[in-house]
Design a protein around this motif. Sequence first.
Motif, PDB file in Angstrom:
ATOM      1  N   ALA A 155      40.541  62.966   5.660  1.00 52.29           N
ATOM      2  CA  ALA A 155      41.402  61.925   5.093  1.00 52.29           C
ATOM      3  C   ALA A 155      41.019  60.573   5.687  1.00 52.29           C
ATOM      4  O   ALA A 155      40.571  60.484   6.819  1.00 52.29           O
ATOM      5  CB  ALA A 155      42.855  62.238   5.398  1.00 52.29           C
ATOM      6  N   ARG A 156      41.215  59.548   4.904  1.00 54.66           N
ATOM      7  CA  ARG A 156      40.941  58.209   5.422  1.00 54.66           C
ATOM      8  C   ARG A 156      42.029  57.819   6.410  1.00 54.66           C
ATOM      9  O   ARG A 156      41.787  57.099   7.362  1.00 54.66           O
ATOM     10  CB  ARG A 156      40.905  57.225   4.264  1.00 54.66           C
ATOM     11  N   ASN A 157      43.220  58.290   6.125  1.00 53.89           N
ATOM     12  CA  ASN A 157      44.347  58.102   7.029  1.00 53.89           C
ATOM     13  C   ASN A 157      44.895  56.684   7.123  1.00 53.89           C
ATOM     14  O   ASN A 157      46.004  56.477   7.567  1.00 53.89           O
ATOM     15  CB  ASN A 157      44.019  58.561   8.454  1.00 53.89           C
ATOM     16  N   ASP A 158      44.078  55.688   6.801  1.00 52.22           N
ATOM     17  CA  ASP A 158      44.606  54.325   6.862  1.00 52.22           C
ATOM     18  C   ASP A 158      44.049  53.520   5.694  1.00 52.22           C
ATOM     19  O   ASP A 158      43.308  54.040   4.862  1.00 52.22           O
ATOM     20  CB  ASP A 158      44.315  53.672   8.210  1.00 52.22           C
ATOM     21  N   TYR A 159      44.443  52.242   5.640  1.00 56.69           N
ATOM     22  CA  TYR A 159      44.081  51.409   4.486  1.00 56.69           C
ATOM     23  C   TYR A 159      42.830  50.583   4.799  1.00 56.69           C
ATOM     24  O   TYR A 159      42.859  49.708   5.645  1.00 56.69           O
ATOM     25  CB  TYR A 159      45.254  50.505   4.117  1.00 56.69           C
ATOM     26  N   TRP A 160      41.778  50.882   4.108  1.00 57.10           N
ATOM     27  CA  TRP A 160      40.492  50.254   4.419  1.00 57.10           C
ATOM     28  C   TRP A 160      40.429  48.781   4.037  1.00 57.10           C
ATOM     29  O   TRP A 160      39.571  48.059   4.502  1.00 57.10           O
ATOM     30  CB  TRP A 160      39.363  51.021   3.714  1.00 57.10           C
ATOM     31  N   ARG A 161      41.304  48.361   3.132  1.00 58.79           N
ATOM     32  CA  ARG A 161      41.227  46.953   2.726  1.00 58.79           C
ATOM     33  C   ARG A 161      42.073  46.053   3.625  1.00 58.79           C
ATOM     34  O   ARG A 161      42.025  44.836   3.500  1.00 58.79           O
ATOM     35  CB  ARG A 161      41.624  46.802   1.260  1.00 58.79           C
ATOM     36  N   LEU A 162      42.831  46.673   4.506  1.00 59.96           N
ATOM     37  CA  LEU A 162      43.546  45.892   5.520  1.00 59.96           C
ATOM     38  C   LEU A 162      42.684  45.826   6.775  1.00 59.96           C
ATOM     39  O   LEU A 162      41.795  46.654   6.983  1.00 59.96           O
ATOM     40  CB  LEU A 162      44.880  46.549   5.871  1.00 59.96           C
ATOM     41  N   THR A 163      42.990  44.842   7.624  1.00 56.59           N
ATOM     42  CA  THR A 163      42.241  44.763   8.882  1.00 56.59           C
ATOM     43  C   THR A 163      42.746  45.839   9.834  1.00 56.59           C
ATOM     44  O   THR A 163      43.770  46.484   9.592  1.00 56.59           O
ATOM     45  CB  THR A 163      42.424  43.384   9.543  1.00 56.59           C
ATOM     46  N   TYR A 215      51.228  48.046  10.236  1.00 55.88           N
ATOM     47  CA  TYR A 215      51.845  48.755   9.109  1.00 55.88           C
ATOM     48  C   TYR A 215      52.303  50.151   9.535  1.00 55.88           C
ATOM     49  O   TYR A 215      53.445  50.554   9.291  1.00 55.88           O
ATOM     50  CB  TYR A 215      50.849  48.858   7.941  1.00 55.88           C
ATOM     51  N   PHE A 216      51.402  50.882  10.191  1.00 56.64           N
ATOM     52  CA  PHE A 216      51.752  52.265  10.521  1.00 56.64           C
ATOM     53  C   PHE A 216      52.752  52.361  11.679  1.00 56.64           C
ATOM     54  O   PHE A 216      53.471  53.354  11.785  1.00 56.64           O
ATOM     55  CB  PHE A 216      50.491  53.097  10.767  1.00 56.64           C
ATOM     56  N   ARG A 223      37.210  48.705   5.930  1.00 59.75           N
ATOM     57  CA  ARG A 223      36.121  49.158   5.048  1.00 59.75           C
ATOM     58  C   ARG A 223      34.760  48.654   5.517  1.00 59.75           C
ATOM     59  O   ARG A 223      33.721  49.205   5.161  1.00 59.75           O
ATOM     60  CB  ARG A 223      36.380  48.715   3.602  1.00 59.75           C
ATOM     61  N   SER A 269      45.755  53.913  14.726  1.00 60.58           N
ATOM     62  CA  SER A 269      46.921  53.738  13.837  1.00 60.58           C
ATOM     63  C   SER A 269      47.907  54.894  14.001  1.00 60.58           C
ATOM     64  O   SER A 269      49.108  54.718  13.842  1.00 60.58           O
ATOM     65  CB  SER A 269      46.472  53.601  12.374  1.00 60.58           C
ATOM     66  N   VAL A 270      47.394  56.088  14.339  1.00 55.87           N
ATOM     67  CA  VAL A 270      48.283  57.228  14.602  1.00 55.87           C
ATOM     68  C   VAL A 270      49.122  56.968  15.858  1.00 55.87           C
ATOM     69  O   VAL A 270      50.288  57.330  15.931  1.00 55.87           O
ATOM     70  CB  VAL A 270      47.446  58.524  14.767  1.00 55.87           C
TER      71      VAL A 270
END
Lengths: 268, 368
Positions: free
Chosen positions: B142-150, B157-158, B191, B205-206
Amino acid sequence: MSTDADGLGPRPAGYYHLARAVLYREFLLFVRYPANAIGGVVISLFFFGVLFYGGRMLAGQALTDSIEGIVVGYFLWTLAVGAYSAISNDIGSEVQWGTLERHVMTPFGFAPVALLKGAAKVVRTFLISTVILAVMLLLTGTTLQLHVLTIVVIASLSILSVLGLGFAAGGITVLYKRIGNWLNLLQFGFVVLISAPVLEIPWLKLLPLAHGSGLLQRAMVDGVRLWEFAPADLALLVAVAVGYLGLGYAVFQLSTQRARRLGVLGDY
Amino acid sequence: MTDQDGVGGERTRSSGQTVTTGPSRDGSADSADATTAGRHGRDTEPDARTAASGTAIAVEGVTKRFETGPDSVLAVDNVSFEVETGSIVGLLGPNGAGKTTLIKSVLGMVVPDEGTVRIRGIDVGDRPRAAYANVGAMLEGARNDYWRLTVRENLRYFATVSGVDPDSVADRHDRLLDRLDLTEWADTPVRKLSRGMKQKVSLASVLAGGAEVVFLDEPTLGLDVESSRTLQRELLRLAREDGLTVFISSHDMDVIETVCDRVLVMSEGRIVADDTVDELLRGAAGGTVVVESPDLDADALAAVRERFPVTAVEELDWGTRLTVEASGDDLYGLMDVLATAGVTPERLRTVEPDLEDVFVGLTREGGR
């Protein structure tokens, strides 16, 4: 990991913080990656151009006489398609990225996040569709009654029902994956709903978009203000919006639960 | 390196039995505060029974079967285990052993057919939100996080969705970024980072919301050696200094051997071993002895075969290489046999089983 910014330790986040985080994320994506929005505007205007100029060549004055209705209908269609595809595709992407799974096990769960995203998508879609509407009016030389409050309320309630369909489609995607293209075909059905003959067949008002489309036509073409509509009409609009949104949301929740039982929540 | 504080308990090698092993880093059986409210101050009181024993994760009789009828697959078969607060427990198993299903069952992403899961004393079936309030997970693939965010935006966010006001943990985020060598990339969209860096962002992020229990599925997948060591070092530090409980699934034996206090080995849906790495190695079948000599003729080979299983005979330019299944204790007996047969070893070396050998042996047996 015990010291923190103010030395008081971590503070709990409530729904306000969640809303701020989700909406800020949507805002960042909108301003940082405008290509999607611009692409949507260009494609929508291209199709409208084909519809308008092609139709005028074929139908001549007949089309010009009904152009106001076409512009309003097309405006509502872009709103509906934008809201529907944004929410259904977004849920599909969250599944694919594994972020839906992460949300599911947070104290908030994915449900409020999805609703907040839905609200953000509606706002974003309004901004894009307003640009499309402005260009359509310039292109056709048409004038419409643009009472902002009336348009925003009627159009928002109209596309809430579509948002419900988007949630349902997202739920089906969670269960069956990779069926986004099939579900996207549904957006062409919105044309039928927007142009449904609700005066001749009144029960059609119970379908998504149909009743809202009629009210929006009256608001933007005839200049009827929000408070001038019959309360029964507005009540039906609200009922249809809440009903389909609730139904779609329930389908999404049930699909997610079933995906957990089948062990396919995060598979893609 | 295992069993870092040398504390252990009952152990089992069969599934379906409750295991209460695992080091207690706080050195006290009742150090956990049974009345501690969760981050939200509601609905998160740990069950006194499990909280009092410092148990972070308690899995009892979890079973999951996919499909029905002749095509059904028993992915997890009556699995029970407990994980002590502040310990690092590894989960090993071949592909299809049921590791991911087990982890997802514990995390509530898969609903088990039978069994219960308690996290910090809270039954995840009864109060999932409360149970997962301080739990983070990084899942394989899983990517687990948002690649378009820094990177930093992801952490904020998380942290928020895990129930923490991100402004109140900004210092924590700075430290996390520093320790995972991500400070330089804090304001870069994910990304644009390499796969290994993305993996570290995912871990950051976890941990961004201050999770007390984390599940990591193949956390070092795609990492270079240096990044893998950084991650292992950080996991150990988080467990030792902050009492983080880590449940880690990996095919990387080095990671398991380096960071884990305890290892569960899964095969065909069951736990077939549950012990420290040292104990697993100690209890493993004997090692092998490799003898090279010009004197290893047919008679000598026959004499050795009478006493020891011979696994390989290889002809060399100048003699013969013989591989014999024999532990260190058998070495003198083997030497006697060779001496009696008139063999003078030119070279002799013992090969002790490593974790990989133990793992292969256990999973080949399938717990039978």
